[in-house]
Design an enzyme around this catalytic site. Structure first.
Site, mmCIF file in Angstrom:
data_model
loop_
_atom_site.group_PDB
_atom_site.id
_atom_site.type_symbol
_atom_site.label_atom_id
_atom_site.label_comp_id
_atom_site.label_asym_id
_atom_site.label_seq_id
_atom_site.Cartn_x
_atom_site.Cartn_y
_atom_site.Cartn_z
ATOM 1 N N TYR A 157 0.826 -1.209 0.000
ATOM 2 C CA TYR A 157 0.000 0.000 0.000
ATOM 3 C C TYR A 157 0.867 1.269 0.000
ATOM 4 O O TYR A 157 0.636 2.199 -0.766
ATOM 5 C CB TYR A 157 -0.917 -0.035 1.223
ATOM 6 N N LYS A 161 1.058 4.349 -2.716
ATOM 7 C CA LYS A 161 0.724 5.745 -2.414
ATOM 8 C C LYS A 161 1.947 6.664 -2.548
ATOM 9 O O LYS A 161 1.816 7.869 -2.771
ATOM 10 C CB LYS A 161 0.098 5.836 -1.017
HETATM 11 N N1 LIG Z 1 -9.271 6.053 5.715
HETATM 12 C C1 LIG Z 1 -7.965 6.263 5.916
HETATM 13 O O1 LIG Z 1 -7.426 6.116 7.012
HETATM 14 C C2 LIG Z 1 -7.097 6.718 4.764
HETATM 15 C C3 LIG Z 1 -5.860 7.313 5.048
HETATM 16 C C4 LIG Z 1 -5.057 7.740 3.987
HETATM 17 C C5 LIG Z 1 -5.493 7.575 2.680
HETATM 18 N N2 LIG Z 1 -6.697 6.973 2.451
HETATM 19 C C6 LIG Z 1 -7.113 6.818 1.062
HETATM 20 O O2 LIG Z 1 -8.377 7.437 0.898
HETATM 21 C C7 LIG Z 1 -9.147 6.706 -0.058
HETATM 22 C C8 LIG Z 1 -10.462 6.252 0.526
HETATM 23 O O3 LIG Z 1 -10.275 5.671 1.790
HETATM 24 P P1 LIG Z 1 -11.444 4.791 2.476
HETATM 25 O O4 LIG Z 1 -11.082 4.666 3.909
HETATM 26 O O5 LIG Z 1 -12.769 5.317 2.098
HETATM 27 O O6 LIG Z 1 -11.159 3.378 1.730
HETATM 28 P P2 LIG Z 1 -12.157 2.210 1.299
HETATM 29 O O7 LIG Z 1 -11.330 1.003 1.030
HETATM 30 O O8 LIG Z 1 -13.270 2.097 2.286
HETATM 31 O O9 LIG Z 1 -12.794 2.746 -0.064
HETATM 32 C C9 LIG Z 1 -12.182 2.562 -1.322
HETATM 33 C C10 LIG Z 1 -13.247 2.571 -2.389
HETATM 34 O O10 LIG Z 1 -12.589 2.303 -3.639
HETATM 35 C C11 LIG Z 1 -13.394 1.363 -4.362
HETATM 36 N N3 LIG Z 1 -12.542 0.592 -5.277
HETATM 37 C C12 LIG Z 1 -11.650 -0.385 -4.979
HETATM 38 N N4 LIG Z 1 -11.111 -0.903 -6.084
HETATM 39 C C13 LIG Z 1 -11.678 -0.232 -7.128
HETATM 40 C C14 LIG Z 1 -11.525 -0.302 -8.527
HETATM 41 N N5 LIG Z 1 -10.696 -1.185 -9.095
HETATM 42 N N6 LIG Z 1 -12.260 0.540 -9.305
HETATM 43 C C15 LIG Z 1 -13.110 1.424 -8.745
HETATM 44 N N7 LIG Z 1 -13.320 1.537 -7.416
HETATM 45 C C16 LIG Z 1 -12.590 0.719 -6.623
HETATM 46 C C17 LIG Z 1 -14.021 0.472 -3.295
HETATM 47 O O11 LIG Z 1 -15.169 -0.199 -3.778
HETATM 48 C C18 LIG Z 1 -14.321 1.485 -2.193
HETATM 49 O O12 LIG Z 1 -15.609 2.032 -2.297
HETATM 50 C C19 LIG Z 1 -8.246 5.578 -0.539
HETATM 51 O O13 LIG Z 1 -7.510 6.027 -1.666
HETATM 52 C C20 LIG Z 1 -7.320 5.381 0.635
HETATM 53 O O14 LIG Z 1 -6.102 4.776 0.239
HETATM 54 C C21 LIG Z 1 -7.504 6.549 3.455
#
Ligand SMILES: NC(=O)c1ccc[n+]([C@@H]2O[C@H](COP(=O)([O-])OP(=O)(O)OC[C@H]3O[C@@H](n4cnc5c(N)ncnc54)[C@H](O)[C@@H]3O)[C@@H](O)[C@H]2O)c1
Length: 253
Positions: A157, A161
């Site tokens: 991951y 990123k």
């Molecule tokens: N929540 C955190 O702590 C956090 C921290 C830093 C960065 N992020 C980033 O923020 C974003 C959202 O985080 P989250 O917590 O909502 O994650 P999450 O995993 O709950 O949501 C990710 C979404 O992406 C969709 N997805 C996955 N593969 C896909 C594909 N091939 N095509 C289209 N859609 C696809 C999933 O269905 C899901 O709805 C992500 O990029 C994550 O890496 C999250």
């Protein structure tokens, strides 16, 4: 200052739930027409936005598939006539288990890179011809503050990123002459639905992060809205190639 993105057409990927849904709803509240795209069914989020009086379109797309990305942009243009903002939020994240280097298979490493890195690249590649034609566009990539910390058990991951961070700078330089701005948000551990449901923490979980933060509370999805609207709006028109860490003062670089 309401309606900061009034009339802008915004695509948010990975927006069926989680932080993507937060961005989509926030952009709609500020006057944008929003395309809510996800590999899962995103119609509930689009219906919620439409019910509040703003136009929204739900699309089912796989960001790691080139044809699907092209289809997402074509359907957006067909419905709304343009694309002003692309939020590259979709990723393999919430359901990705913590794992050591020894535990991560080569196949899993490649799959994470395919969605998180190629997905960001392909959605951007599909969108820029439309933005170029308009002479204007805003791309917002989603990285993570983890890449500045060197944390264990998520090397697939973090590699993905870190690539998003690098791509943001390279894309910004390449697309500036087209009027396309490219920036990134790097959130800290944020209480999205999937993060709250996680049970495989190996580093103490979100509560353990508080000690390393200047602002000692859990990070909530709404903490990211300000940056999303700023990068999507005209307020950031002279800002490009930047990554804004939003983690309560954990990573300072
Ligand atoms: N929540 C955190 O702590 C956090 C921290 C830093 C960065 N992020 C980033 O923020 C974003 C959202 O985080 P989250 O917590 O909502 O994650 P999450 O995993 O709950 O949501 C990710 C979404 O992406 C969709 N997805 C996955 N593969 C896909 C594909 N091939 N095509 C289209 N859609 C696809 C999933 O269905 C899901 O709805 C992500 O990029 C994550 O890496 C999250």
């Amino acid at each position: 200052m309401p309606n900061r993105v009034e009339g802008r057409v915004c695509i948010v990927t990975g927006a069926a739930q989680g932080l993507g849904a937060t961005y989509a709803k926030a952009l709609a509240e500020e006057g944008a027409k929003v395309v809510v795209s996800d590999i899962d069914d995103a119609s509930a989020v689009a219906a919620e936005i439409s019910a509040s009086g703003t136009q929204a379109l739900a699309l089912q797309n796989d960001v790691s598939d080139w044809e699907s990305c092209q289809d997402m942009v074509a359907k957006t243009v067909e419905k709304f006539g343009r694309v002003d903002v692309l939020i590259n939020n979709a990723a393999i994240f919430g359901n990705l288990e913590r794992a050591s280097i020894d535990e991560i298979t080569p196949e899993l490493f490649d799959r994470v890179m395919k969605v998180n890195v190629s997905g960001t690249f392909l959605c951007t590649k599909a969108t820029i011809p439309v933005m170029r034609e308009q002479g204007y566009g805003k791309i917002v990539n989603i990285s993570t503050s983890r890449i500045f910390a060197g944390l264990p058990y998520y090397v697939h991951y973090d590699a993905s990123k870190g690539a998003v961070f690098g791509m943001t700078r390279a894309m910004a330089n390449e697309l500036g002459d087209d009027g396309i701005r490219v920036n990134a948000i790097a959130p800290g551990s944020t209480m999205s639905e999937n993060v709250k449901a996680r049970t495989d923490w190996r580093d103490g979980g979100p509560a353990a992060k508080l000690a390393g933060r200047s602002l000692k509370r859990l990070q909530e999805p709404d903490d990211l809205i300000g940056a999303c609207i700023f990068f999507a709006s005209a307020e950031s028109d002279f800002v490009t190639g930047q990554t804004l860490v939003i983690d309560g003062g954990g990573a300072m670089w």
